[in-house]
Design an enzyme around this catalytic site. Structure first.
Site: not given
Length: 299
Positions: A172, A218, A288
């Site tokens: 990520r 998320c 995130e």
């Protein structure tokens, strides 16, 4: 805009709009107002925009699917990449694609061309530029696996190219910073066909997510060896709320705007969830959802 933008020369013109609400440009439906806003149609126009600035922080927004824009006035210039949607196929398995090209549309194109690689991205929203900057992915795979090079505009208004090996990426994250991505060159495995079974499996997993509600994806990254959603669920976070922001009953790693939630409501709820998980498990969750930060400031 006199405080931020220098007068433009006779050979270049661009439309700058003042006081643009950014909340409609996000999937959360929350956030403040851009002091100045521009939506360039190509990389050259973006170069001209940056060169016309002085003493100005510059932000970028794509699909608005993984960011939390603060309430109030956002000082400086906000660039939208949504018009940077040109795609040019270099051969059967390689293409140069604009940063504003929707990731779902790229996935659709690969499926139609019977090209494998991005099956894991079925159902992931946003634009390609955002997907690369955050290395969007699932199942241990990420978009950056297929990136050959990235073209971007730096704080001087110059075009730069970063080839594979000149930037790093991980779970990520991608270290392309200090520049605005304009296009991405991607290559997919030669001879690999689209795997419909694999794509269906990823699509099925996303049925557990509140895809029909306003959210930013998320909230937290999965800690190593753990599922953030399960940690949040086990700690009783489902249903927690601040104002109109609420933790989804369907998936605890999603925060929903169920009405007119402010970014402050969402921010507070994120903090409360993280604190509860840490108090009960000792695990610190890492976000995130990205904060809305300048890509750079023009001096």
């Amino acid at each position: 805009y006199e405080e931020c933008v220098m007068p433009l020369n006779n050979t270049y013109s661009a439309k700058f709009t003042e006081n643009v609400s950014l909340s409609p440009l996000t999937t959360l439906g929350a956030g403040g107002v851009a002091e100045v806003f521009a939506s360039p149609s190509n990389a050259e126009e973006l170069c001209g925009i940056i060169r016309s600035l002085k003493e100005c922080p510059v932000y970028v927004i794509g699909g608005g699917s993984n960011i939390l824009i603060p309430d109030g006035r956002i000082p400086g210039l906000v660039i939208s990449s949504r018009k940077l949607t040109k795609i040019k196929w270099l051969n059967d398995y390689s293409a140069e694609i604009g940063a504003g090209y929707p990731l779902p549309l790229l996935v659709k194109n690969l499926r139609e061309r019977n090209i494998g690689g991005l099956e894991f991205a079925v159902g992931i929203p946003g634009t390609l530029g955002g997907a690369v900057s955050g290395n969007a992915g699932a199942g241990g795979k990420g978009v950056c696996m297929f990136v050959d090079s990235v073209k971007a505009v730096d704080s001087s208004g110059d075009m730069i190219t970063l080839k594979r090996g000149e930037f790093e990426y991980g779970y990520r994250k991608c270290d392309i910073s200090g520049a605005i991505i304009t296009s991405v060159a991607m290559s997919f495995p030669v001879g690999a066909s689209w795997n419909e079974d694999e794509a269906s499996n990823f699509a099925a997993k996303r049925k557990s997510q509140p895809l029909d509600s306003r959210n930013a994806g998320c909230t937290f990254k999965n800690p190593e060896g753990h599922s953030a959603g399960k940690l949040l669920d086990d700690c009783g976070c489902k249903g927690m709320f601040c104002g109109e922001a609420v933790v989804s009953d369907k998936h605890a790693n999603f925060i929903i705007n169920r009405g007119s939630a402010s970014s402050s409501d969402i921010e507070e709820l994120i903090e409360l969830c993280a604190e509860r998980v840490f108090e009960r498990t000792g695990i610190r969750l890492e976000r995130e959802i990205k904060p809305f930060m300048p890509c750079f400031s023009v001096k």
